[in-house]
Design an enzyme around this catalytic site. Structure first.
Site, PDB file in Angstrom:
ATOM      1  N   HIS A   1      -3.805  42.589  19.555  1.00  0.00           N
ATOM      2  CA  HIS A   1      -4.710  43.336  20.431  1.00  0.00           C
ATOM      3  C   HIS A   1      -5.072  42.465  21.628  1.00  0.00           C
ATOM      4  CE1 HIS A   1      -7.153  46.818  21.218  1.00  0.00           C
ATOM      5  NE2 HIS A   1      -8.226  46.077  21.400  1.00  0.00           N
TER       6      HIS A   1
ATOM      7  N   SER B   1      -7.592  48.869  25.729  1.00  0.00           N
ATOM      8  CA  SER B   1      -8.258  49.254  24.490  1.00  0.00           C
ATOM      9  C   SER B   1      -9.145  50.486  24.704  1.00  0.00           C
ATOM     10  CB  SER B   1      -9.051  48.057  23.946  1.00  0.00           C
ATOM     11  OG  SER B   1      -9.512  48.297  22.648  1.00  0.00           O
TER      12      SER B   1
ATOM     13  N   ASP C   1      -0.626  44.939  16.710  1.00  0.00           N
ATOM     14  CA  ASP C   1      -2.040  45.233  16.967  1.00  0.00           C
ATOM     15  C   ASP C   1      -2.711  45.715  15.682  1.00  0.00           C
ATOM     16  OD1 ASP C   1      -4.517  46.087  17.938  1.00  0.00           O
ATOM     17  OD2 ASP C   1      -3.657  46.827  19.811  1.00  0.00           O
TER      18      ASP C   1
END
Length: 258
Positions: free
Chosen positions: A236, A150, A204
């Site tokens: 995610h 991320s 995501d």
């Protein structure tokens, strides 16, 4: 705006933060039955070095169980590092203070999201200092791998591209390109030799899949190669399958000891 929509607008950032922290807890639970985290002391000169950069609101220690996936003989002399980001105010969470490598203006992150290049470049300096420390300790640059999830994935990309020399590789998980194409002019010819692995979930909703898909064309424009892996139905998060791909990627690019 209805009362319900107002409530959702107010709590969404904190739900995202809670999700990130919950992800760290799930990591600890998922790996609790794996092999013990303690291991025999590494030799004075480690053969390779893997740096892992966590996501927004997370911590380095919460990600340490990741190393349990890398049990191949090639990793016996690997030194791992899981640093924690400094605590900073984060705009997308209404200025709440939390572990963050750089400020993020909005979530979900898309290809149109505004870039915070100044903050990113400052964070890159810190990552480069970690790399330089390992080089000074005698580790071959070609056996240094930077990986991240991320926000940590975005910082991984920036750090690898702006390091003046070629590294063993960079691995981006659910990340994005954190700066504009003008940065390409600053990428050295040596840095362009660093291979990139990019993995992203197609479901995501925090860093949109389109933001991940924009990575390979950006790298191609810079004259670099990228191995892109899309994972259907993955949100995610990061999966064992992705980590096994990372293991193969690192083994493929490791250089023999001199």
């Amino acid at each position: 705006m209805s009362l319900l929509r107002s409530f959702i607008f107010f709590v969404r950032p904190f739900v995202l933060l809670a999700f990130t922290l919950t992800l760290a807890s799930l990591f600890a639970f998922f790996f609790s039955s794996s092999s013990p985290r303690s291991s025999p002391p590494l030799p004075m000169a480690a053969r390779s070095f893997v740096l892992w950069l966590h996501g927004l609101g997370d911590s380095g220690p919460a990600n340490e169980p990741i190393r349990t996936f890398f049990s191949s003989p090639e990793f016996k002399n690997t030194r791992w590092s899981f640093p924690s980001a400094p605590h900073n105010r984060v705009s997308c969470n209404y200025g709440a203070v939390m572990p963050s490598w750089f400020d993020i203006y909005e979530i979900p992150v898309s290809t149109e999201s505004p870039k915070n290049e100044k903050d990113v470049l400052k964070a890159v300096e810190g990552v480069h200092a970690m790399i330089d420390k390992e080089v000074a300790a005698g580790i071959n640059l070609e056996n240094i791998f930077v990986c991240g999830f991320s926000q940590g994935g975005a910082l991984t990309l920036a750090s690898v591209l702006l390091y003046p020399k070629a590294l063993g590789g960079g691995a981006v998980f659910s990340g994005w390109v954190p700066f504009n194409s003008s940065i390409i002019e600053q990428i050295s010819p040596e840095a362009k030799k660093t291979p990139i692995l990019w993995s992203h979930g197609m479901a995501d909703q925090t860093v949109l899949f389109g933001a991940g898909q924009a990575g390979p064309p950006f790298l191609e424009q810079a004259g670099m190669t990228c191995e892109f892996k899309a994972y259907p139905n993955l949100g995610h998060s990061i999966t064992p399958e992705e980590l096994h791909s990372l293991e193969s990627f690192i083994k493929k690019h490791l250089k023999s000891s001199s």
